[in-house]
Design an enzyme around this catalytic site. Structure first.
Site, mmCIF file in Angstrom:
data_model
loop_
_atom_site.group_PDB
_atom_site.id
_atom_site.type_symbol
_atom_site.label_atom_id
_atom_site.label_comp_id
_atom_site.label_asym_id
_atom_site.label_seq_id
_atom_site.Cartn_x
_atom_site.Cartn_y
_atom_site.Cartn_z
ATOM 1 N N LEU A 12 -24.612 19.899 0.702
ATOM 2 C CA LEU A 12 -25.246 20.399 2.102
ATOM 3 C C LEU A 12 -24.466 19.978 3.128
ATOM 4 O O LEU A 12 -24.840 20.334 4.441
ATOM 5 C CB LEU A 12 -26.612 19.947 2.133
ATOM 6 N N LYS A 26 -14.412 9.050 -5.259
ATOM 7 C CA LYS A 26 -14.580 7.982 -4.249
ATOM 8 C C LYS A 26 -13.461 6.895 -4.571
ATOM 9 O O LYS A 26 -13.024 6.188 -3.689
ATOM 10 C CB LYS A 26 -15.968 7.505 -3.945
ATOM 11 N N ASP A 84 -20.878 5.322 3.363
ATOM 12 C CA ASP A 84 -22.187 5.255 2.990
ATOM 13 C C ASP A 84 -23.282 3.973 3.410
ATOM 14 O O ASP A 84 -24.195 4.138 3.518
ATOM 15 C CB ASP A 84 -21.928 5.072 1.399
ATOM 16 N N GLY A 113 -24.602 0.519 -9.613
ATOM 17 C CA GLY A 113 -23.541 1.524 -9.545
ATOM 18 C C GLY A 113 -23.017 1.692 -8.231
ATOM 19 O O GLY A 113 -22.879 0.860 -7.436
ATOM 20 N N ALA A 160 -23.461 3.452 -5.359
ATOM 21 C CA ALA A 160 -24.398 3.738 -4.358
ATOM 22 C C ALA A 160 -24.786 2.347 -4.038
ATOM 23 O O ALA A 160 -24.894 1.761 -2.741
ATOM 24 C CB ALA A 160 -25.512 4.628 -4.255
ATOM 25 N N TYR A 201 -32.394 12.041 -2.971
ATOM 26 C CA TYR A 201 -32.725 13.141 -1.737
ATOM 27 C C TYR A 201 -33.151 14.648 -2.530
ATOM 28 O O TYR A 201 -33.498 15.336 -1.754
ATOM 29 C CB TYR A 201 -31.722 13.184 -0.786
HETATM 30 P P1 NDP Z 1 -24.263 5.406 -10.837
HETATM 31 O O1 NDP Z 1 -23.970 6.239 -12.173
HETATM 32 O O2 NDP Z 1 -23.069 4.727 -10.324
HETATM 33 O O3 NDP Z 1 -25.325 4.083 -11.150
HETATM 34 C C1 NDP Z 1 -26.393 4.516 -11.775
HETATM 35 C C2 NDP Z 1 -27.422 3.471 -11.712
HETATM 36 O O4 NDP Z 1 -28.670 3.743 -11.952
HETATM 37 C C3 NDP Z 1 -27.027 2.243 -12.595
HETATM 38 O O5 NDP Z 1 -27.583 1.075 -11.880
HETATM 39 C C4 NDP Z 1 -27.659 2.548 -13.811
HETATM 40 O O6 NDP Z 1 -27.948 1.134 -14.641
HETATM 41 C C5 NDP Z 1 -28.933 2.969 -13.132
HETATM 42 N N1 NDP Z 1 -29.738 3.885 -14.152
HETATM 43 C C6 NDP Z 1 -29.332 5.134 -14.714
HETATM 44 N N2 NDP Z 1 -30.386 5.520 -15.581
HETATM 45 C C7 NDP Z 1 -31.232 4.837 -15.657
HETATM 46 C C8 NDP Z 1 -32.431 4.520 -16.492
HETATM 47 N N3 NDP Z 1 -32.927 5.580 -17.206
HETATM 48 N N4 NDP Z 1 -33.068 3.399 -16.319
HETATM 49 C C9 NDP Z 1 -32.467 2.486 -15.408
HETATM 50 N N5 NDP Z 1 -31.656 2.692 -14.888
HETATM 51 C C10 NDP Z 1 -30.938 3.617 -14.646
HETATM 52 O O7 NDP Z 1 -24.818 6.357 -9.713
HETATM 53 P P2 NDP Z 1 -24.576 6.241 -8.163
HETATM 54 O O8 NDP Z 1 -24.544 4.784 -7.770
HETATM 55 O O9 NDP Z 1 -23.533 7.048 -7.564
HETATM 56 O O10 NDP Z 1 -26.025 6.866 -7.723
HETATM 57 C C11 NDP Z 1 -27.377 6.320 -7.855
HETATM 58 C C12 NDP Z 1 -28.278 7.183 -7.097
HETATM 59 O O11 NDP Z 1 -27.891 7.172 -5.649
HETATM 60 C C13 NDP Z 1 -28.251 8.797 -7.393
HETATM 61 O O12 NDP Z 1 -29.695 9.228 -7.737
HETATM 62 C C14 NDP Z 1 -27.565 9.306 -6.334
HETATM 63 O O13 NDP Z 1 -28.188 10.803 -6.266
HETATM 64 C C15 NDP Z 1 -28.313 8.576 -5.403
HETATM 65 N N6 NDP Z 1 -27.060 8.716 -4.288
HETATM 66 C C16 NDP Z 1 -27.554 9.033 -2.945
HETATM 67 C C17 NDP Z 1 -26.745 9.162 -1.647
HETATM 68 C C18 NDP Z 1 -27.231 9.266 -0.451
HETATM 69 O O14 NDP Z 1 -26.574 9.833 0.491
HETATM 70 N N7 NDP Z 1 -28.803 9.383 0.033
HETATM 71 C C19 NDP Z 1 -25.199 8.974 -1.670
HETATM 72 C C20 NDP Z 1 -25.094 8.354 -3.122
HETATM 73 C C21 NDP Z 1 -25.632 8.592 -4.323
HETATM 74 P P3 NDP Z 1 -26.892 0.795 -15.570
HETATM 75 O O15 NDP Z 1 -26.026 -0.023 -14.705
HETATM 76 O O16 NDP Z 1 -27.840 0.029 -16.537
HETATM 77 O O17 NDP Z 1 -26.199 2.010 -16.245
#
Ligand code: NDP
Length: 283
Positions: free
Chosen positions: A21, A73, A109, A134, A136, A220
């Site tokens: 967006l 990134k 961010d 992760g 974010a 979001y």
């Molecule tokens: P990453 O892939 O880097 O991290 C994902 C995280 O989610 C890890 O901690 C992972 O745990 C956890 N996870 C994934 N699946 C599960 C599950 N089934 N149960 C429990 N934990 C789980 O992703 P990002 O950090 O890049 O993104 C994370 C979220 O933030 C996304 O939903 C993304 O859309 C959102 N986001 C929003 C932004 C905004 O501007 N509003 C900007 C960037 C991201 P594990 O370490 O155990 O794998």
């Protein structure tokens, strides 16, 4: 059409990128400020293996600004001339500014997180529970500790939570040990649990949330996740992921154009788009 030979180009890159967006919100901002002949903002799908060539293109075409999203990134960092200290600490660049041929990398961010939170509360000495470890989560961990909050990270993979805590300080727990979250002031979901593809899931049982909590979900799409709906039912204050997206874009807008972004216009564009999407999913 106000684009001319003098118009500077800004863009967002990612793969995929069609869902972004960013073009709508940045261009709406240019229009509101009457600078749409000076700047135009587009989106480009760039595959990760082409990032070095892409950066050569940015230099050759004198692109003014580049917003980077997944998966660029981290990879983009080694191709820039300067990476600012904050982006270095977070370990990711989401913003590139071309200053007369010198490519500078920034991270906005974390500002998306703290500005959205500080509209509701001060962060100093607050207990922040961060669910997720992760990409974010790194920006959240940096932002809240920078502002003096006490950090506790809960993550499915405890080792990753511990790694982040080693860098930013605080305590690390696995998701199986989440009861203590009741005593926190702010809870931030930085996992992908609750995204549109699994919208009936939530990272936190409803009964652990109270009316004393501020609950912020990074997700979001959907605009309002199950986590936020249940938080609201428990009387908590909620912050939508859209606010993080908006505030990081507002910081980028300033870096690209030097102008303060028109926040309300950009928020309305985002809201319109996200609520339209939500209706589409509901049908
Ligand atoms: P990453 O892939 O880097 O991290 C994902 C995280 O989610 C890890 O901690 C992972 O745990 C956890 N996870 C994934 N699946 C599960 C599950 N089934 N149960 C429990 N934990 C789980 O992703 P990002 O950090 O890049 O993104 C994370 C979220 O933030 C996304 O939903 C993304 O859309 C959102 N986001 C929003 C932004 C905004 O501007 N509003 C900007 C960037 C991201 P594990 O370490 O155990 O794998």
């Amino acid at each position: 059409m106000k684009i001319s030979a003098k118009t500077k180009i800004c863009m967002v890159i990612g793969n995929p990128i069609e869902h972004s967006l960013s073009p709508q919100i940045h261009n709406a901002g240019y229009e509101k400020l009457g600078i749409e002949s000076d700047y135009v903002y587009v989106a480009c799908n760039v595959e990760i293996q082409n990032i070095a060539d892409f950066i050569k293109g940015v230099r050759a075409m004198q692109i003014r600004g580049v917003s980077c999203t997944i998966p660029h990134k981290i990879e983009v960092m080694k191709h820039l001339d300067e990476v600012d200290e904050v982006a270095e600490k977070i370990g990711a660049v989401n913003t590139i500014v071309n200053e007369n041929g010198v490519l500078n990398g920034y991270n906005t961010d974390w500002l998306g997180v703290v500005i959205a939170l500080e509209k509701v509360t001060s962060l100093k000495n607050k207990r922040v529970a961060l669910i997720g470890a992760g990409g974010a989560a790194r920006a959240v961990a940096y932002g809240v500790t920078q502002r003096g909050a006490k950090l506790t990270i809960y993550n499915r993979t405890i080792e990753k939570a511990k790694e982040l805590i080693n860098e930013f300080g605080g305590e690390a727990y696995s998701l199986d040990d989440i009861e203590g979250i009741k005593n926190m002031d702010i809870i931030f979901n930085a996992t992908s649990v609750g995204l549109a593809s699994n919208k009936n899931e939530t990272p936190l049982p409803k009964e652990l949330m109270t009316n004393k909590h501020i609950i912020f979900d990074a997700i979001y799409v959907p605009y309002e996740t199950r986590l936020l709906r249940e938080a609201k039912q428990q009387g908590a204050t909620i912050i939508h992921g859209m606010e993080m997206l908006l505030q990081q874009a507002i910081a980028q807008f300033k870096l690209y154009t030097g102008h303060d972004a028109p926040e309300d216009v950009m928020r309305n564009v985002l809201l319109d788009n996200l609520i339209t999407k939500e209706k589409k999913y509901a049908n």
